[in-house]
Design an enzyme around this catalytic site. Structure first.
Site, PDB file in Angstrom:
ATOM      1  N   SER A 113       0.826  -1.211   0.000  1.00 31.11           N
ATOM      2  CA  SER A 113       0.000   0.000   0.000  1.00 31.11           C
ATOM      3  C   SER A 113       0.860   1.261   0.000  1.00 31.11           C
ATOM      4  CB  SER A 113      -0.905   0.015   1.220  1.00 31.11           C
ATOM      5  OG  SER A 113      -1.664   1.203   1.234  1.00 31.11           O
TER       6      SER A 113
ATOM      7  N   CYS B  76      -0.004   3.425  10.017  1.00 29.88           N
ATOM      8  CA  CYS B  76       0.800   4.524   9.485  1.00 29.88           C
ATOM      9  C   CYS B  76       1.379   5.311  10.662  1.00 29.88           C
ATOM     10  CB  CYS B  76      -0.055   5.429   8.607  1.00 29.88           C
ATOM     11  SG  CYS B  76       0.864   6.822   7.982  1.00 29.88           S
TER      12      CYS B  76
ATOM     13  N   GLY C 105      11.331  -4.227   3.463  1.00 37.15           N
ATOM     14  CA  GLY C 105      12.703  -4.431   3.017  1.00 37.15           C
ATOM     15  C   GLY C 105      12.925  -5.545   2.019  1.00 37.15           C
TER      16      GLY C 105
ATOM     17  N   GLY D 221       7.349  -2.774  -1.438  1.00 37.39           N
ATOM     18  CA  GLY D 221       7.095  -1.337  -1.546  1.00 37.39           C
ATOM     19  C   GLY D 221       8.275  -0.585  -2.109  1.00 37.39           C
TER      20      GLY D 221
END
Ligand SMILES: Cc1cc2nc3c(=O)[nH]c(=O)nc-3n(C[C@H](O)[C@H](O)[C@H](O)COP(=O)(O)OP(=O)(O)OC[C@H]3O[C@@H](n4cnc5c(N)ncnc54)[C@H](O)[C@@H]3O)c2cc1C
Ligand SMILES: Cc1cc2nc3c(=O)[nH]c(=O)nc-3n(C[C@H](O)[C@H](O)[C@H](O)COP(=O)(O)O)c2cc1C
Ligand code: FES
Lengths: 259, 300
Positions: free
Chosen positions: B17, B125, B239, B260
């Protein structure tokens, strides 16, 4: 990379609303059309085309640029870059047409210098609202022929860059490099498409950048999901036909807004 | 083929996301570049412009970001999910956030028409006041929000966890008790960078979240712990930038991995990693990802 602390060494007033800032940092590997992120500390960080290896040419429009306009020689900003993909580099004996509107001259100045230095033939159509808003006229003339246009006819042809382009035989040019307001670029693209020259044209685009390094997706364009910050900002005209270009873009909250 | 929470993925790599997930077209592009599934940017109840720039910097060890959850709100995003669903031949998971259970439910119901294959709840978040990790560090809220969303939608609900807690297992348990079909671990680690020439924190929001290679060992440990504590699948993230990283994450206990920051090196990363995992499984005589999921727990 972290922002490079860069001291302003020179400020040139190009027009009442456009200034060139030179820094003690030189991004020697910057290619024409690549950009830097300019961190005006405490305000914002905004993308700017490299108008020189050590300089940017800025139009005052909002918070970050207004703060920049308050700065003096000796003040400093943070610079990150060069980022993105620039214009195809000109080769010797190639025939290049440059079309620049307003502050769109910024990434095109170094292209004209580079083209002239490798022995390419450069022709520029340089447009502005009025005579006092013309930028880099001298610089482009040193690289080749310049056709000036102003909206009010105060210098050169009265009209838009497309007024001059309409009269030209574009089949002569190996490449056509464009930067300016999106509506201007869109009209140029349509005209070049009619002449079958859009795939020889490159446009430097403007979208809202957040990460500026190709990760977040804020600058993505429909319908291919091209990232203006990493796949661009310079994109070939053939990629822009049937895209959102000239129609809508995304705001800072990624909502569609009309161009 | 991998099956998690009843959804079939063509491979175990998933777009995380917040990466290339704000438009339908970019989600389709990520699917075309090899992702087995895609997760949207986290979508909330109101349009949000996010934090001022700089919002992402690459450091020597990883990336720091504080985007501030910029998003057009669910009302403007259902169309993007529809575009993604039409154009991508992989599952599309809608990541959502809110300040409380009612807001989460409002967003989930608002997006339900667009038919995402699952919802991923962002309670993790680290840099959005009143959202994300503010909620995700409180197991009671995690359970209540998960239960409320599970009640209001008829697709699986995944819960994405923050590593910025003392005991991630208890938060994972809360999600499981609330009815989550899977947990996703981890979101970014709280971090900060300062420009020594001016003294200014570099991020516009001053602090943000660390991602990329630097967080992989933290993510591996979180996945390992969650795998042990929970009965539902764990989806690993943090990672991963090579097939070796992905295999390591799977051996820690992940049923699939999200990717990501590694998109920075190129969007082909999904296809490359998926192929690498396949090769590894074949070379070592494993029938599928399930064979190595949690392997690190069994050998000792
Ligand atoms: C690749 C690229 C190269 C550019 N090169 C130049 C240049 O050489 N010279 C020049 O004067 N301008 C250039 N711009 C435009 C410049 O970035 C904006 O005018 C500037 O960001 C305005 O900042 P502000 O804070 O003063 O304005 P604000 O008040 O923040 O906003 C005014 C407008 O500026 C634009 N803008 C603001 N922040 C961003 C951002 N993070 N990314 C993109 N656009 C933004 C938006 O369109 C906004 O509506 C370039 C933009 C891009 C994308
Ligand atoms: C620019 C950026 C934006 C992110 N936005 C979100 C988001 O909106 N919602 C979310 O749940 N996670 C978000 N994350 C976290 C990632 O999904 C992921 O959990 C984290 O980056 C670790 O994975 P990585 O190391 O592979 O990047 C974001 C990460 C980055 C780098
Ligand atoms: S601004 Fe983040 S991908 Fe372009």
């Amino acid at each position: 990379m972290r922002p490079i602390n860069s001291k302003i060494t020179q400020i040139v007033e190009e027009t009442p609303s456009i200034r060139t800032f030179r820094f003690d940092t030189s991004l020697d590997d910057a290619q024409p059309g690549q950009f830097v992120m300019v961190w005006v500390r405490g305000v914002d960080e905004v993308p700017m085309g490299c108008s020189f290896k050590n300089g940017i040419t800025v139009q005052k429009v909002g918070d970050a640029t207004s703060r920049l306009f308050e700065m003096k020689e000796g003040d400093s900003v943070g610079l990150r870059g060069p980022f993105g993909k620039g214009f195809t580099l000109p080769a010797k004996d190639e025939n290049i047409l440059i079309i620049a509107g307003g502050v769109g001259v910024a990434p095109l100045g170094p292209l004209a210098d580079e083209a002239a230095s490798v022995g390419a033939k450069v022709t520029t159509i340089l447009g502005a609202r009025t005579e006092s808003e013309l930028v880099f006229e001298q610089r482009f003339s040193e690289a080749g022929d310049v056709h000036v246009t102003t909206d009010d006819g105060s210098a050169g042809t009265c009209g838009f860059v497309t007024t001059v382009l309409a009269e030209m035989d574009v089949s002569e040019y190996d490449r056509i490099c464009v930067c300016g307001p999106e509506i201007m670029m869109f009209n140029v693209l349509k005209m070049l498409e009619e002449k079958g020259a859009h795939d020889r044209a490159e446009f430097s685009l403007h979208r809202y950048f957040k990460c500026a390094i190709g990760v977040c997706g804020a600058c993505c364009m429909d319908h291919e999901g091209l990232r203006v910050c990493k796949d661009g900002p310079v994109l070939n005209g053939s990629l822009l036909l049937d895209s959102e270009f000239g129609n809508y873009k995304r705001s800072s909250s990624s909502q569609r807004v009309k161009v | 083929m991998v099956k998690i929470t009843g959804i079939e993925f063509r491979n175990p790599t998933i777009l995380a996301s917040g990466i290339m997930g704000t438009t339908g077209a970019s989600l389709v592009r990520m699917a075309n570049s090899g992702a087995g599934a895609v997760v949207t940017k986290s979508i909330g109840p109101e349009p949000k412009i996010g934090h001022p720039n700089p919002s992402m910097v690459k450091l020597d060890c990883g990336f720091l970001n504080a985007m501030g959850l910029p998003n057009p709100s669910y009302a403007d995003f259902d169309n993007e999910i529809k575009i993604a669903k039409e154009g991508a031949d992989v599952p599309v998971i809608a990541s959502i956030f809110g300040g409380n259970a009612e807001e989460f439910v409002r967003v989930a119901e608002g997006l339900a028409d667009a038919k995402p294959d699952a919802f991923e709840l962002n309670v993790s978040c680290p840099h959005a006041e009143g959202y994300g990790a503010t909620i995700g560090t409180d197991s009671c809220m995690v359970e209540a929000i998960t239960a409320a969303v599970c009640d209001s939608v008829d697709v699986p609900v995944w819960v994405k966890l923050t590593p910025n807690v003392t005991d991630i297992k208890s938060i994972g348990k809360a999600a499981e008790n609330g009815g989550a079909a899977a947990v996703v671990a981890i979101n970014t680690l709280r971090g900060m960078a300062i420009d020594i020439y001016s003294g200014y924190p570099i991020l516009g929001n001053r602090f943000g979240g660390l991602s990329g290679s630097a967080v992989k060992p933290v993510a591996i440990k979180c996945v390992y712990d969650l795998y042990e504590a929970l009965d539902i699948p764990v989806i690993g993230v943090g990672g991963v930038s090579s097939w070796e990283d992905a295999v390591e994450m799977i051996m820690a206990g992940a049923s699939a991995v999200q990717i990501g920051s590694a998109v920075h090196e190129g969007v082909e990363v999904f296809g490359d990693i998926a192929t690498g995992i396949d090769q590894f499984l074949q070379n070592n005589g494993y029938a599928g990802v399930e064979d190595i999921t949690g392997l690190a727990h069994e050998v000792i």
